[in-house]
Scaffold this motif. Structure first.
Motif, short mmCIF file in Angstrom:
data_model
loop_
_atom_site.label_atom_id
_atom_site.label_comp_id
_atom_site.label_asym_id
_atom_site.label_seq_id
_atom_site.Cartn_x
_atom_site.Cartn_y
_atom_site.Cartn_z
N ARG A 31 0.83 -1.21 0.00
CA ARG A 31 0.00 0.00 0.00
C ARG A 31 0.86 1.26 0.00
NH1 ARG A 31 -3.80 -1.31 4.94
NH2 ARG A 31 -2.19 -2.85 5.37
N ALA A 32 2.00 1.20 0.71
CA ALA A 32 2.90 2.36 0.72
C ALA A 32 3.45 2.63 -0.67
CB ALA A 32 4.04 2.10 1.71
N PHE A 33 3.82 1.58 -1.39
CA PHE A 33 4.34 1.79 -2.74
C PHE A 33 3.25 2.26 -3.69
CE2 PHE A 33 8.32 -0.13 -1.54
CZ PHE A 33 9.22 0.39 -2.47
N ARG A 34 2.02 1.83 -3.47
CA ARG A 34 0.93 2.35 -4.29
C ARG A 34 0.76 3.84 -4.09
NH1 ARG A 34 -3.66 -1.40 -2.53
NH2 ARG A 34 -4.94 0.34 -3.21
N ILE A 35 0.95 4.30 -2.86
CA ILE A 35 0.87 5.74 -2.59
C ILE A 35 2.01 6.47 -3.27
CG2 ILE A 35 1.22 7.44 -0.74
CD1 ILE A 35 -0.61 5.79 1.01
N LEU A 36 3.22 5.96 -3.14
CA LEU A 36 4.37 6.61 -3.77
C LEU A 36 4.24 6.64 -5.29
CD1 LEU A 36 7.24 5.08 -1.61
CD2 LEU A 36 6.30 7.39 -1.46
N ALA A 37 3.63 5.60 -5.86
CA ALA A 37 3.49 5.52 -7.32
C ALA A 37 2.44 6.46 -7.86
CB ALA A 37 3.16 4.08 -7.73
N CYS A 38 1.69 7.12 -6.98
CA CYS A 38 0.68 8.07 -7.43
C CYS A 38 1.31 9.35 -8.00
CB CYS A 38 -0.25 8.45 -6.28
SG CYS A 38 -1.34 7.13 -5.74
N PHE A 39 2.54 9.62 -7.62
CA PHE A 39 3.20 10.85 -8.06
C PHE A 39 3.92 10.64 -9.37
CE2 PHE A 39 2.82 10.94 -3.47
CZ PHE A 39 2.30 12.21 -3.22
N GLY A 40 4.07 11.71 -10.13
CA GLY A 40 4.77 11.65 -11.41
C GLY A 40 5.14 13.05 -11.83
N PRO A 41 5.81 13.19 -12.98
CA PRO A 41 6.22 14.52 -13.43
C PRO A 41 5.06 15.48 -13.64
CG PRO A 41 6.49 12.89 -15.17
CD PRO A 41 6.20 12.14 -13.91
N ASP A 42 3.90 14.94 -13.97
CA ASP A 42 2.72 15.78 -14.16
C ASP A 42 1.87 15.86 -12.89
OD1 ASP A 42 3.38 16.21 -16.85
OD2 ASP A 42 2.39 14.33 -17.43
N VAL A 43 2.26 15.10 -11.87
CA VAL A 43 1.52 15.09 -10.60
C VAL A 43 2.55 15.21 -9.47
CG1 VAL A 43 -0.28 13.95 -9.24
CG2 VAL A 43 -0.11 13.50 -11.69
N PRO A 44 3.17 16.37 -9.30
CA PRO A 44 4.22 16.49 -8.28
C PRO A 44 3.70 16.55 -6.86
CG PRO A 44 3.86 18.60 -9.36
CD PRO A 44 3.03 17.60 -10.11
N GLU A 45 2.44 16.95 -6.66
CA GLU A 45 1.88 17.00 -5.32
C GLU A 45 0.40 16.65 -5.36
OE1 GLU A 45 0.71 21.42 -4.15
OE2 GLU A 45 2.85 21.29 -4.67
N LEU A 46 -0.09 16.13 -4.22
CA LEU A 46 -1.47 15.69 -4.13
C LEU A 46 -2.03 16.00 -2.75
CD1 LEU A 46 -1.09 12.16 -5.77
CD2 LEU A 46 -2.48 14.02 -6.71
N ASP A 79 3.54 23.78 1.70
CA ASP A 79 2.93 24.85 2.51
C ASP A 79 1.41 24.78 2.48
OD1 ASP A 79 5.42 25.78 3.14
OD2 ASP A 79 5.45 27.34 1.59
N SER A 80 0.88 24.23 1.39
CA SER A 80 -0.58 24.12 1.27
C SER A 80 -1.12 22.87 1.96
CB SER A 80 -0.98 24.10 -0.21
OG SER A 80 -0.43 22.97 -0.87
N GLY A 81 -0.24 22.05 2.54
CA GLY A 81 -0.68 20.84 3.21
C GLY A 81 -0.75 19.62 2.31
#
Length: 278
Positions: A31-46, A79-81
């Motif tokens: 589950r931790a790796f699934r969370i980390l894999a959510c990010f990408g060059p077009d999705v730098p923050e969530l 900064d936005s949380g």
């Protein structure tokens, strides 16, 4: 192919129905790796809500795991949380011998090749059924290519991928060619080309270089690639030069790419000679 990555390194959610709770006993690490894999060059923050949705986890579960990852530096808070990838992952990744270690040895030679060509120069390793781009040097005015450092690229539809596939174990090649690989916008339909690939792979093993063109890109590009070997004469990586097809004469780049690949091979062998491990 790994469907969670496209040529731009973007990530798609898993196939399980959105919002469904993870299977009982699903390991925390998965589950931790699934969370980390959510990010990408077009999705730098969530945001937490977006992270839970993309990871297909209950919000409370995503929050608990995200907090743990943040405590260990794998995630950071903006900064936005919102959440973003943490520098601790970069620190860990730099000790990967097939990544940073290989890159450290190869980089001076890649720079020489880049100065000679003033185009895209790539260093790629194989990871499972795909290639992983370890390093790329690009001229500021070179046309855009679809692959980022750390991103994945198809073995059968890129010049370095073909090199890595050609020198992979025979059983791996057969399993790859007969597997069910879905065609998409970035990958050629392997099912339609598998029979034609076998003699091409044999030719690449004989000639020790590959040439591959991508006419469907906005700027058609052609790549030339050659293998890098370790001290056991096993192919561990491939280097390539990618240039616009209308400007490219592959024969002019082949000697330089092959020569640089051999130079990196010699350097890797020298480096290994000082390694106390067998």
């Amino acid at each position: 192919m790994n469907s969670s990555h496209d040529g731009n390194g973007t990530n798609e959610g898993p196939s399980r129905a959105r919002g469904q709770r993870p299977a009982h006993g699903e390991p925390l690490l998965d589950r931790a790796f699934r969370i980390l894999a959510c990010f990408g060059p077009d999705v730098p923050e969530l945001s937490l809500t977006a992270l839970a949705a993309r990871a297909d986890l209950p919000k409370a579960t995503a929050l608990r795991i995200a907090r743990q990852l943040t405590e260990h530096g794998a995630l950071e808070r903006t900064d936005s949380g919102h959440y973003t990838i943490g520098l601790r992952l970069l620190e860990i990744a730099t000790v990967a011998p097939r990544g940073h270690g290989l890159r450290t040895v190869a980089l001076p030679y890649l720079q020489d090749l880049w100065h000679a060509t003033r185009q895209h120069v790539q260093l790629v390793v194989r990871e499972g059924l795909e290639g992983v781009l370890v390093e790329r040097l690009s001229a500021h005015d070179a046309p855009r290519v679809m692959y980022r450092v750390g991103g994945r690229l198809p073995l059968h539809a890129t010049a370095p991928g073909l090199v890595l596939l050609s020198f992979a174990p025979t059983q791996f090649q057969e399993d790859f060619l007969t597997a069910d690989h879905p065609a998409d916008d970035d990958n050629l339909d392997l099912a339609a080309t598998a029979d034609a690939l076998r003699p091409k792979l044999a030719a690449i093993r004989r000639d020790r270089y590959a040439v591959f063109s991508r006419p469907q890109w906005d700027t058609p590009m052609t790549g030339v690639a050659a293998p890098i070997l370790d001290r056991h004469q096993t192919t561990i990586a491939a280097i390539s030069v990618i240039t616009p097809s209308q400007q490219n004469q592959p024969a002019t780049h082949i000697p330089a790419v092959v020569a640089v690949a051999r130079a990196i091979t010699r350097a890797m062998t020298t480096e290994a000679a000082h390694d106390p491990l067998p």
